[in-house]
Design an enzyme around this catalytic site. Structure first.
Site: not given
Ligand SMILES: Cc1ncc(COP(=O)(O)O)c(C=O)c1O
Length: 401
Positions: A219, A196, A360, A117, A193
């Site tokens: 989430k 998910q 993203c 991401h 990270d």
């Molecule tokens: C795998 C992953 N990493 C990071 C993020 C970023 O999350 P946040 O926007 O809550 O910081 C997301 C958000 O969709 C994600 O799916």
């Protein structure tokens, strides 16, 4: 358990689901149950004061509730100590905190996977201006992690490995434990990270031996603008502060200051108390449903959808054919169709809410010259009936265009 798991019963707790929609955009954001909404309202109605500054009874209640939330978050990832749970605004902030605080220097290397991401790509890319090197670990063609490539890439200069736990592109879960073992044998740290992963997997930071885990409250049934960075205490203690100000120090002079202890050291300024308290309630809810039941329901729906739609030669999915490896995510394209159009048709026909685009993770799509995908992402409150409607609508689109 408030209910022996039954998606239809669970749905009653989610006011948004009383609308005539099929909500398949859970990887972007989960819906919120009444219990969480009520806990947030309770804070604003009954004790909307700040913690850590004033000594009166409202402030003490906030402090107490925040501590209880921290304990819930500690339990949900099985951390050893409450001080290892740092409240942030989201996953993005947690990753930025680590990237900017572990003392990376010119020549240091970081390894990330090829399917990160932007929130786990950009904080590292930005540091290249200081002479840091970012290495990208190529995955397998089915989207799974390639440990051999990783072993070839890691070197004595690798300070940290920062990888997605469960991908938001295709739902594939990476072998974090194996990655940690290889990285630690090499003297490198690992950040996972968990945006998910934490909402639907039993994550045990101790068992994985992961050094840092960043995740988002929104989430996992929690309020927007809430998140957590887990870090091993001995590492967090050594780390520099990222954002600094009120609450992060015990004393200041015009030319010096004394740093607070964990976790306050990293929680600068007045916090989102309502959000943190709501996130604690979200953890209680998840525990009552059971992360095992959540995962099972996601896999059941994904298996149903995959079984039906993968027979269709117009459909290309992202990730492995085996639904068991894709959590609650079915990310796909219909040959010759723009994913945004497919997503719009699904909404217009049966109010099926999906997400389309590059999610993203532009770097991964661009490198493969794929323009994007339609992503249907299920959670425990989705039903087989919804999955069947989705299958029927996608098949109709395939026939019509
Ligand atoms: C795998 C992953 N990493 C990071 C993020 C970023 O999350 P946040 O926007 O809550 O910081 C997301 C958000 O969709 C994600 O799916």
């Amino acid at each position: 358990m408030i209910f022996g798991f039954d998606a239809n019963k669970a749905r009653k707790d989610f006011p948004v689901l009383s609308k005539d929609i099929i909500y398949f955009d859970n990887a972007c954001m989960s819906l919120k149950p009444l219990q969480v909404i009520e806990r947030i309202n309770e804070y604003y109605k009954e004790y909307s004061a700040c913690a850590g500054r004033s000594a009166h009874k409202l402030a003490s209640r906030v402090e107490n509730e925040v501590a209880k939330s921290r304990e819930e978050l500690r339990k949900i990832v099985n951390a050893k100590k409450q001080e290892e749970i740092i409240f942030t605004r989201n996953t993005t902030e947690g990753i930025n905190l680590v990237a900017n605080s572990i003392g990376l220097r010119k020549g240091d290397e970081v390894i990330i996977s090829d399917k990160e991401h932007n929130s786990n790509l950009l904080p590292w890319l930005k540091l290249r201006k200081n002479g840091m090197i970012v290495k990208i670990c190529p995955g397998n063609s089915d989207g799974t992690f390639n440990l051999e490539n990783f072993e070839k890439l890691i070197s004595k200069k690798t300070k940290i490995v920062s990888v997605v736990f469960t991908s938001n592109v295709d739902g594939v879960t990476n072998p974090i434990k194996g990655i940690c073992k290889i990285a630690h044998d090499n003297g490198s740290l690992v950040l996972a990270d968990g945006a998910q992963a934490v909402p639907s997997h039993e994550v045990d930071v101790g068992g994985l031996d992961v050094d840092f885990l960043a995740f988002s409250g929104h989430k996992m049934l929690g309020p927007t603008g809430t998140g957590v960075l887990y870090g091993k205490k001995k590492l967090l203690e050594k780390m520099d502060q990222f954002i600094i100000g009120g609450e992060t120090v015990t004393n200041t002079n015009y030319d010096s200051y004394e740093m607070e202890e964990l976790p306050m050291k990293f929680e600068a300024g007045l916090q989102d108390y309502a959000g943190i308290i709501g996130l604690g309630e979200a953890c209680r809810y998840l525990k009552r449903v059971g992360l095992g039941s959540i995962k099972k329901q996601e896999l059941k729906l994904n298996a149903l959808i995959s079984r039906e739609l993968l027979k269709n030669e117009k459909i290309r999915i992202l990730g492995p054919g085996d639904a068991g490896q894709r959590s609650g995510i079915f990310s796909f394209n219909i040959k010759g169709m723009n994913p945004h159009n497919v997503s719009k048709i699904l909404e217009n026909s049966r109010n099926i809410l999906t997400r389309s685009g590059m999610h993203c993770v532009h770097s991964w799509f661009n490198s493969r010259k794929i323009g994007g995908s339609v992503r249907a992402s299920m959670y425990f409150y989705n039903t087989e009936e919804e999955a069947e409607i989705f299958v029927g609508e996608v098949q109709k689109i395939c026939k019509a265009f």
